[in-house]
Design an enzyme around this catalytic site. Structure first.
Site, PDB file in Angstrom:
ATOM      1  N   ARG A  51       0.848  -1.193   0.000  1.00 14.02           N
ATOM      2  CA  ARG A  51       0.000   0.000   0.000  1.00 14.02           C
ATOM      3  C   ARG A  51       0.882   1.240   0.000  1.00 14.02           C
ATOM      4  NH1 ARG A  51      -4.961   1.717   2.635  1.00 14.02           N
ATOM      5  NH2 ARG A  51      -5.277   3.864   1.951  1.00 14.02           N
TER       6      ARG A  51
ATOM      7  N   ARG B 214      -6.840  -0.886  -3.745  1.00 19.03           N
ATOM      8  CA  ARG B 214      -5.828  -1.017  -2.694  1.00 19.03           C
ATOM      9  C   ARG B 214      -5.436  -2.481  -2.514  1.00 19.03           C
ATOM     10  NH1 ARG B 214      -9.011   3.073   1.479  1.00 19.03           N
ATOM     11  NH2 ARG B 214      -8.837   4.883   0.114  1.00 19.03           N
TER      12      ARG B 214
ATOM     13  N   ASP C 244      -6.307  -2.531   2.872  1.00 21.60           N
ATOM     14  CA  ASP C 244      -6.855  -1.382   3.591  1.00 21.60           C
ATOM     15  C   ASP C 244      -7.265  -1.857   4.980  1.00 21.60           C
ATOM     16  OD1 ASP C 244      -7.762   1.294   3.851  1.00 21.60           O
ATOM     17  OD2 ASP C 244      -9.817   0.661   3.461  1.00 21.60           O
TER      18      ASP C 244
ATOM     19  N   ASP D  95      -8.898  -0.304   8.478  1.00 24.13           N
ATOM     20  CA  ASP D  95      -9.519   0.829   9.164  1.00 24.13           C
ATOM     21  C   ASP D  95      -9.800   0.468  10.615  1.00 24.13           C
ATOM     22  OD1 ASP D  95      -9.639   2.665   7.060  1.00 24.13           O
ATOM     23  OD2 ASP D  95     -11.525   1.831   6.306  1.00 24.13           O
TER      24      ASP D  95
END
Length: 208
Positions: A113, A125, A128, A130
Site C-alpha cells: 500500500r 488497494r 486497507d 480501518d
C-alpha cells in the site's frame, strides 16, 4: 468433494465465530478492545487478508480475538476497479489508538500500500485496514477519528461485524444490528447498501 470442502469450511467458520463471540465478550485486564475492518481488491485478495490477520496477530501486546466471515463487496466510489474482499477483526491490545494506527499503516505498507499525496480517493488497494472503534472512545482527532466516521453507512463493515458479534454497538451510533437493518437498498448504479455485500462461505480466514 466440493460439498465436503464446503461443509468443512462451514464447520470451521462456525467454530471461529463461536470462539470469537466468547473471547470478544471478555475484556482483558490492561487491554483495549478495537474493531478493525480489513479489505483488499488487488492481487491475491484472500492471501493478502490472511497475511494481514497473521501480521496483526504478531503485533506486540495485541491478540486477535475474533475473525468474521469473508464478504465480497462492490467498490464504494472511486474509479472502475475490482470488487473487494472484506472482513472484520476484533482485537485486544495494550496499544493506544495512534500506536495501533501506526502499526496498521506499517502492515499496509508491507503489503504494497502506498499513500502518495495525489492518490485517487477510494482507489484500488492491495490492503486497507480501518480502525472502526476503540473501546467506547469518541474523538474528532483529524489523524484518527473515532469511531470511524462512515462505518455506520457501510454494509461491508456492519455485516461481518454483526456476524461475529451480534450484540455489538457502534459508539455514538447505536446497535450494529439496527444500523445494518436501516441501510437502504442501493439506487441503480450506486454502491454502499446491503445488496452490495455478498457472503463468501467458500473463503475462510484462519486464526493467527
Amino acid at each position: 468433494m466440493t460439498g465436503v470442502r464446503q461443509h468443512r469450511a462451514g464447520q470451521q467458520r462456525a467454530g471461529q465465530q463461536r470462539a470469537g463471540r466468547q473471547q470478544a465478550g471478555r475484556q482483558q485486564a490492561g487491554r483495549h478492545r478495537a474493531v478493525l475492518s480489513v479489505g483488499s481488491n488487488l492481487g491475491d485478495r484472500l492471501g493478502t487478508l490472511q497475511g494481514c490477520v497473521q501480521a496483526i496477530g504478531g503485533l506486540a501486546d495485541t491478540d486477535v480475538l475474533a475473525i468474521s466471515p469473508v464478504y465480497e463487496t462492490a467498490p464504494v466510489g472511486g474509479p472502475a476497479q475490482p470488487d473487494y474482499l472484506n472482513a472484520v477483526l476484533i482485537v485486544a491490545t495494550a496499544r493506544g489508538p495512534r500506536s495501533l494506527l501506526a502499526a496498521t499503516q506499517r502492515i499496509e505498507a508491507d503489503f504494497g500500500r502506498v499513500r502518495p499525496a495525489d492518490a485517487v480517493r477510494f482507489g484500488p488497494r492491495t490492503l486497507d485496514i480501518d480502525i472502526i472503534s476503540y473501546d467506547e472512545e469518541i474523538s474528532d482527532d483529524p489523524v484518527l477519528t473515532l469511531p470511524h466516521p462512515r462505518a455506520h453507512q457501510r454494509a461491508f463493515v456492519l455485516a461481518p461485524w454483526h456476524d461475529v458479534d451480534p450484540a455489538a454497538t457502534l459508539p455514538s451510533r447505536g446497535p450494529v444490528a439496527a444500523l445494518l437493518a436501516a441501510l437502504p437498498a442501493p439506487a441503480a448504479g450506486a454502491a454502499g447498501g446491503r445488496d452490495d455485500v455478498r457472503s463468501r462461505p467458500d473463503l475462510v480466514l484462519d486464526a493467527p
